[in-house]
Design a protein around this motif. Structure first.
Motif, PDB file in Angstrom:
ATOM      1  N   LEU A 124       0.414  -1.107  -0.628  1.00  0.00           N
ATOM      2  CA  LEU A 124      -0.297  -0.085   0.192  1.00  0.00           C
ATOM      3  C   LEU A 124       1.047   1.571  -0.157  1.00  0.00           C
ATOM      4  CD1 LEU A 124      -2.907   0.824   0.125  1.00  0.00           C
ATOM      5  CD2 LEU A 124      -2.249   1.180   2.823  1.00  0.00           C
ATOM      6  N   GLU A 125       0.757   2.040  -0.405  1.00  0.00           N
ATOM      7  CA  GLU A 125       1.454   3.608  -1.147  1.00  0.00           C
ATOM      8  C   GLU A 125       0.747   4.219  -1.088  1.00  0.00           C
ATOM      9  OE1 GLU A 125       4.613   5.302  -4.096  1.00  0.00           O
ATOM     10  OE2 GLU A 125       3.397   4.371  -4.874  1.00  0.00           O
ATOM     11  N   VAL A 126       0.687   5.669  -0.419  1.00  0.00           N
ATOM     12  CA  VAL A 126       0.016   6.822  -0.128  1.00  0.00           C
ATOM     13  C   VAL A 126       0.450   7.553  -0.935  1.00  0.00           C
ATOM     14  CG1 VAL A 126      -1.418   7.981   1.246  1.00  0.00           C
ATOM     15  CG2 VAL A 126      -0.810   5.513   1.654  1.00  0.00           C
ATOM     16  N   ARG A 127       0.472   8.123  -1.415  1.00  0.00           N
ATOM     17  CA  ARG A 127       0.722   9.713  -2.221  1.00  0.00           C
ATOM     18  C   ARG A 127      -0.177  10.537  -2.481  1.00  0.00           C
ATOM     19  NH1 ARG A 127       1.174   7.221  -7.985  1.00  0.00           N
ATOM     20  NH2 ARG A 127       2.378   4.548  -7.822  1.00  0.00           N
ATOM     21  N   LEU A 128       0.325  11.685  -1.664  1.00  0.00           N
ATOM     22  CA  LEU A 128      -0.577  13.474  -1.771  1.00  0.00           C
ATOM     23  C   LEU A 128      -0.290  14.158  -2.787  1.00  0.00           C
ATOM     24  CD1 LEU A 128      -2.440  14.689   0.533  1.00  0.00           C
ATOM     25  CD2 LEU A 128      -0.523  15.566   1.399  1.00  0.00           C
ATOM     26  N   VAL A 129      -1.283  14.502  -3.795  1.00  0.00           N
ATOM     27  CA  VAL A 129      -0.654  14.931  -5.048  1.00  0.00           C
ATOM     28  C   VAL A 129      -1.767  16.044  -4.849  1.00  0.00           C
ATOM     29  CG1 VAL A 129      -0.376  13.583  -6.257  1.00  0.00           C
ATOM     30  CG2 VAL A 129      -2.178  13.773  -6.465  1.00  0.00           C
ATOM     31  N   PRO A 130      -1.497  17.417  -5.337  1.00  0.00           N
ATOM     32  CA  PRO A 130      -1.903  18.383  -5.179  1.00  0.00           C
ATOM     33  C   PRO A 130      -2.776  18.287  -5.841  1.00  0.00           C
ATOM     34  CG  PRO A 130       0.419  19.354  -5.497  1.00  0.00           C
ATOM     35  CD  PRO A 130       0.313  18.266  -5.595  1.00  0.00           C
ATOM     36  N   SER A 131      -3.941  18.989  -5.747  1.00  0.00           N
ATOM     37  CA  SER A 131      -5.441  18.772  -6.816  1.00  0.00           C
ATOM     38  C   SER A 131      -5.536  19.363  -8.252  1.00  0.00           C
ATOM     39  CB  SER A 131      -6.838  18.831  -5.667  1.00  0.00           C
ATOM     40  OG  SER A 131      -7.283  18.698  -7.072  1.00  0.00           O
ATOM     41  N   SER A 132      -4.541  19.832  -8.627  1.00  0.00           N
ATOM     42  CA  SER A 132      -3.792  20.607  -9.956  1.00  0.00           C
ATOM     43  C   SER A 132      -3.843  20.152 -11.475  1.00  0.00           C
ATOM     44  CB  SER A 132      -3.367  21.411  -9.357  1.00  0.00           C
ATOM     45  OG  SER A 132      -2.469  22.480 -10.512  1.00  0.00           O
TER      46      SER A 132
ATOM     47  N   PHE B   3     -16.798  18.822  -8.852  1.00  0.00           N
ATOM     48  CA  PHE B   3     -17.085  18.839  -7.468  1.00  0.00           C
ATOM     49  C   PHE B   3     -15.729  18.495  -6.727  1.00  0.00           C
ATOM     50  CE2 PHE B   3     -18.594  14.985  -4.851  1.00  0.00           C
ATOM     51  CZ  PHE B   3     -19.109  16.023  -3.517  1.00  0.00           C
ATOM     52  N   LEU B   4     -14.634  17.806  -7.708  1.00  0.00           N
ATOM     53  CA  LEU B   4     -13.755  16.962  -6.593  1.00  0.00           C
ATOM     54  C   LEU B   4     -12.361  17.695  -7.090  1.00  0.00           C
ATOM     55  CD1 LEU B   4     -14.519  13.506  -5.593  1.00  0.00           C
ATOM     56  CD2 LEU B   4     -14.916  15.819  -4.910  1.00  0.00           C
ATOM     57  N   CYS B   5     -12.555  18.084  -8.193  1.00  0.00           N
ATOM     58  CA  CYS B   5     -11.021  18.880  -8.391  1.00  0.00           C
ATOM     59  C   CYS B   5     -10.297  20.819  -8.739  1.00  0.00           C
ATOM     60  CB  CYS B   5     -10.566  18.253 -10.058  1.00  0.00           C
ATOM     61  SG  CYS B   5     -10.584  16.533 -10.164  1.00  0.00           S
ATOM     62  N   ASP B   6     -12.019  20.757  -8.781  1.00  0.00           N
ATOM     63  CA  ASP B   6     -11.447  22.488  -8.776  1.00  0.00           C
ATOM     64  C   ASP B   6     -11.734  22.513  -7.667  1.00  0.00           C
ATOM     65  OD1 ASP B   6     -11.735  22.643 -11.876  1.00  0.00           O
ATOM     66  OD2 ASP B   6     -13.603  23.709 -11.627  1.00  0.00           O
ATOM     67  N   SER B   7     -10.953  23.938  -7.986  1.00  0.00           N
ATOM     68  CA  SER B   7     -10.257  24.418  -5.976  1.00  0.00           C
ATOM     69  C   SER B   7      -9.833  25.478  -6.117  1.00  0.00           C
ATOM     70  CB  SER B   7      -9.759  23.654  -5.355  1.00  0.00           C
ATOM     71  OG  SER B   7     -10.061  24.447  -3.783  1.00  0.00           O
ATOM     72  N   PRO B   8     -11.149  26.891  -5.339  1.00  0.00           N
ATOM     73  CA  PRO B   8     -10.651  27.728  -4.915  1.00  0.00           C
ATOM     74  C   PRO B   8      -9.640  28.724  -4.238  1.00  0.00           C
ATOM     75  CG  PRO B   8     -12.507  27.355  -3.725  1.00  0.00           C
ATOM     76  CD  PRO B   8     -12.521  26.177  -3.834  1.00  0.00           C
TER      77      PRO B   8
END
Length: 530
Positions: free
Chosen positions: A282-290, A330-335
């Motif tokens: 199991l690998e956990v990656r934290l990637v910016p939503s961009s 819903f889940l990718c666009d962010s202000p």
């Protein structure tokens, strides 16, 4: 960074603030500091749309809830989920279908054998043949019928049989004890050797033999303690040998090592998962939503496909309701735009996707916002084929651990926000299990411990949590003069805007906007005026 918001107003008379969001504001861009202040006033975001329920009007009031991540200790259920994941990663596949909410199908169980065949030979009556059984024929037939219907559709209660003479517990032998009780007794005996204070005597047996045995043990403990510590002044004398076995009541502060070990349980469970010899990785990656991030762009197709699979299986959405465009909005666009500060976490502030990869395949995704004082959970979706792993609970525990880790880099990050707590919806009450936790008072915007709030919500769906009736909104706007607006690409205070464009008749709307976002945000953010 300056936040720009287009306020749409709060719609009156909507049916449900959770199922159908009230009108709020469209955030073109927003700083992490501004959004932190907004969620501390009951706001949440869905994509770039930021909304705040009208609590006293909605049919299911939604209260902002946060967990004190630094003081969090997993309960029994959380530990079971962590152990289940560790077992899955280490040993491979586990039994599917028997989730926490499912029950066994009684029709799949084999037929029970006759009762006599299950008895230990020592407990059987030597005068009765095993073929004949312990009952008369008529009673045996009734018992077998009751046994079969118990596992069938008639749900009859199995008959109780009177034990035959000579069959039962041997009174000459000691009673059987549970392993848990034996461990407790062993631990109690260990504490007796070195317990200085707080000794509380409680009778455990009235038989002379038990009392004599306890007295002998206590005498041996006393002599051993004196020999090992002849000059010690910290050890209090043990009770007289005429007293029964003692039970020790200790405060948590007397065992600092135990407290430190409990505070590390969550990290220990997570660090112990996997390994070189594990069946799964199991690998956990934290990637910016961009989409400017390469890791996010390359995993977009897999993430969108997993989202559609989850929505259609769990929420019964249609294919059009979970398309790529819906997923992006819903889940990718962010202000929230990515921000990096010297005193902030290494990941920076903004919106992220925490991706869980199992053997190179995307297993689950948690959408997160990293803010100056918290980690905020936005949404979570996973592969329904692995629903038996309780991935929702597991991801929340991983996010709490992430909050703890980021606290070492940015000391202001102390809380984990789980969204809205809806007491009137039983399926949403699980969020109160992550304790210690607070609920936001909808009137004074003060945090109140969840233990004090739940009794109030049992009486009424909407409640003011702050018991100080004189306490009000500390950030309530008193004047609109310094509310910042954006008009014709020019930023200006609202009083200047009114002087230049006297025909504007939006004072009531601006006052409503300022009362919802608070004075600080109203003076920092730019309210778009078309």
């Amino acid at each position: 960074m300056v936040s720009i918001a287009d306020y749409r107003g709060m719609r009156e008379g909507y049916s449900c603030g959770y199922c159908g969001h009230p009108e709020g504001m469209w955030a073109h861009v927003m700083s992490a500091e501004d959004y932190q202040d907004l969620i501390d006033r009951g706001w949440r975001r869905s994509g770039k749309y930021v909304y705040k329920p009208t609590m006293h009007q909605t049919c299911c009031p939604q209260y902002t809830i946060r967990c004190h991540a630094l003081d969090f200790l997993p309960n029994k259920t959380h530990k079971k989920v962590l152990k289940k994941m560790s077992k899955f990663l280490a040993k491979g596949d586990i039994t599917k279908g028997l989730t926490d909410e499912s029950t066994m199908d009684m029709n799949t169980l084999p037929d029970l054998l006759p009762v006599q065949d299950h008895l230990c030979p020592d407990l059987r009556d030597p005068n009765i043949s095993t073929k004949e059984g312990l009952q008369e024929p008529s009673e045996a037939i009734a018992s077998n019928q009751a046994t079969k219907t118990f596992f069938g559709s008639e749900s009859k209660v199995q008959k109780k049989r009177t034990p035959h003479p000579g069959v039962g517990v041997d009174p000459a032998r000691p009673l059987c004890r549970k392993a848990k009780d034996i461990r407790r007794e062993r631990k109690r005996q260990k504490l007796l050797h070195g317990q200085p204070e707080g000794l509380k005597v409680e009778p455990r047996s009235s038989t002379p033999s038990a009392t004599a045995t306890a007295s002998n043990r206590m005498s041996a403990c006393t002599s051993q303690t004196v020999q090992r510590y002849p000059n010690s002044t910290d050890c209090a004398p043990l009770p007289s040998t005429k007293q029964p076995i003692a039970s020790v009541s200790t405060a948590p502060t007397q065992h600092p090592q135990a407290v430190n070990r409990q505070s590390k349980l969550l990290e220990e469970f997570i660090s112990d998962q996997g390994g070189p010899d594990a069946s799964h990785h199991l690998e956990v990656r934290l990637v910016p939503s961009s989409f400017e991030n390469a890791a996010f762009e390359t995993s977009f197709e897999q993430s969108a496909a997993l989202f559609a699979k989850y929505q259609m299986a769990i929420h019964k959405d249609t294919a059009s309701e979970c398309s790529h465009d819906q997923f992006t909005r819903f889940l990718c666009d962010s202000p929230l735009e990515e921000e990096h500060r010297a005193d902030g976490p290494s990941e920076g502030y903004g919106s992220f996707h925490e991706q869980f990869w199992l053997d190179g395949k995307l297993l689950a995704v948690g959408v997160l916002d990293i803010l100056p004082r918290c980690l905020s959970s936005v949404y979570f979706y996973y592969d329904p084929d692995y629903s038996n792993l309780s991935l929702g609970v597991y991801s929340a525990l991983r996010e709490i651990a992430l909050t703890k880790r980021m606290h070492h880099e940015a000391t202001d990050i102390r809380h984990y926000y789980i969204g809205y707590y809806i007491h009137s919806c039983p399926k949403m009450r699980y969020k109160a299990q992550y304790r210690p936790a607070d609920l936001l008072c909808p009137e004074s915007y003060h945090w109140v411990q969840v233990e004090h709030c739940l009794p109030l919500l049992d009486k009424a769906k909407y409640s003011r949590f702050n018991t100080d009736l004189s306490a009000g909104d500390d950030d309530c706007p008193v004047s609109l003069d310094h509310v910042m607006v954006l008009y014709n690409r020019c930023a200006m205070p609202y009083n200047v805007y009114q002087q230049r464009w006297a025909h504007s008749k939006d004072e009531a709307e601006v006052r409503e906007y300022a009362s919802f976002v608070g004075q600080r945000c109203a003076e920092r953010m730019l309210l778009y005026r078309g």
